[in-house]
Design a protein around this motif. Structure first.
Motif, mmCIF file in Angstrom:
data_model
loop_
_atom_site.group_PDB
_atom_site.id
_atom_site.type_symbol
_atom_site.label_atom_id
_atom_site.label_comp_id
_atom_site.label_asym_id
_atom_site.label_seq_id
_atom_site.Cartn_x
_atom_site.Cartn_y
_atom_site.Cartn_z
ATOM 1 N N PHE A 134 0.910 -1.479 -0.041
ATOM 2 C CA PHE A 134 -0.239 -0.092 0.312
ATOM 3 C C PHE A 134 0.865 1.438 -0.712
ATOM 4 N N ARG A 159 -10.274 2.100 5.799
ATOM 5 C CA ARG A 159 -10.707 3.407 5.742
ATOM 6 C C ARG A 159 -11.380 2.878 7.578
ATOM 7 N N PHE A 168 -3.115 4.207 -2.345
ATOM 8 C CA PHE A 168 -3.085 3.353 -3.633
ATOM 9 C C PHE A 168 -3.010 1.933 -2.495
ATOM 10 N N ARG A 169 -3.436 0.802 -3.400
ATOM 11 C CA ARG A 169 -2.780 -0.305 -3.114
ATOM 12 C C ARG A 169 -1.746 -0.948 -4.472
ATOM 13 N N GLN A 228 -7.434 4.003 -4.071
ATOM 14 C CA GLN A 228 -8.740 3.569 -2.920
ATOM 15 C C GLN A 228 -10.035 4.804 -2.653
ATOM 16 N N PRO A 229 -11.069 4.316 -2.459
ATOM 17 C CA PRO A 229 -12.270 5.283 -1.832
ATOM 18 C C PRO A 229 -11.423 6.491 -0.866
ATOM 19 N N TRP A 260 -14.065 1.367 4.522
ATOM 20 C CA TRP A 260 -13.929 0.076 3.396
ATOM 21 C C TRP A 260 -12.324 -0.265 3.910
ATOM 22 N N TRP A 261 -12.710 -1.831 3.500
ATOM 23 C CA TRP A 261 -11.152 -3.031 3.775
ATOM 24 C C TRP A 261 -10.573 -2.783 2.325
ATOM 25 N N CYS A 262 -9.115 -3.291 2.130
ATOM 26 C CA CYS A 262 -8.800 -3.576 1.035
ATOM 27 C C CYS A 262 -7.613 -4.783 1.252
#
Length: 79
Positions: free
Chosen positions: A4, A23, A55-56, A70-71, A76-78
């Motif tokens: 990330f 987040r 970013f991922r 990413q939003p 959220w989770w990534c």
């Protein structure tokens, strides 16, 4: 593990490795790792006002790897 990148408000980028990044409802960015028993633990937290973008690193259209944004809001989770 995933890679990330956080763009920080003071102008630097932080590249971090974690099992998950999320987040929260309050806007905090949290990094988690999973232990050998499968239990997730939070290893680092960034305040909402410190991070300007997340970013991922992952595959994009065309097959190459890119920083995928990413939003900027919401929970959220990534992985």
């Amino acid at each position: 593990m995933a890679l990330f990148m956080l763009q920080l408000a003071h102008g630097e980028d932080a590249v971090l490795e974690a099992d998950a990044l999320g987040r929260t409802a309050s806007g905090e960015i949290v990094l988690e790792r999973t232990d050998q028993q499968g239990k997730s633990e939070r290893v680092q937290t960034y305040r909402a006002d410190v991070v300007t973008a997340v970013f991922r690193r992952g595959p994009a259209d065309g097959g190459g790897y890119h920083w995928i944004p990413q939003p900027p809001d919401g929970t959220w989770w990534c992985y």
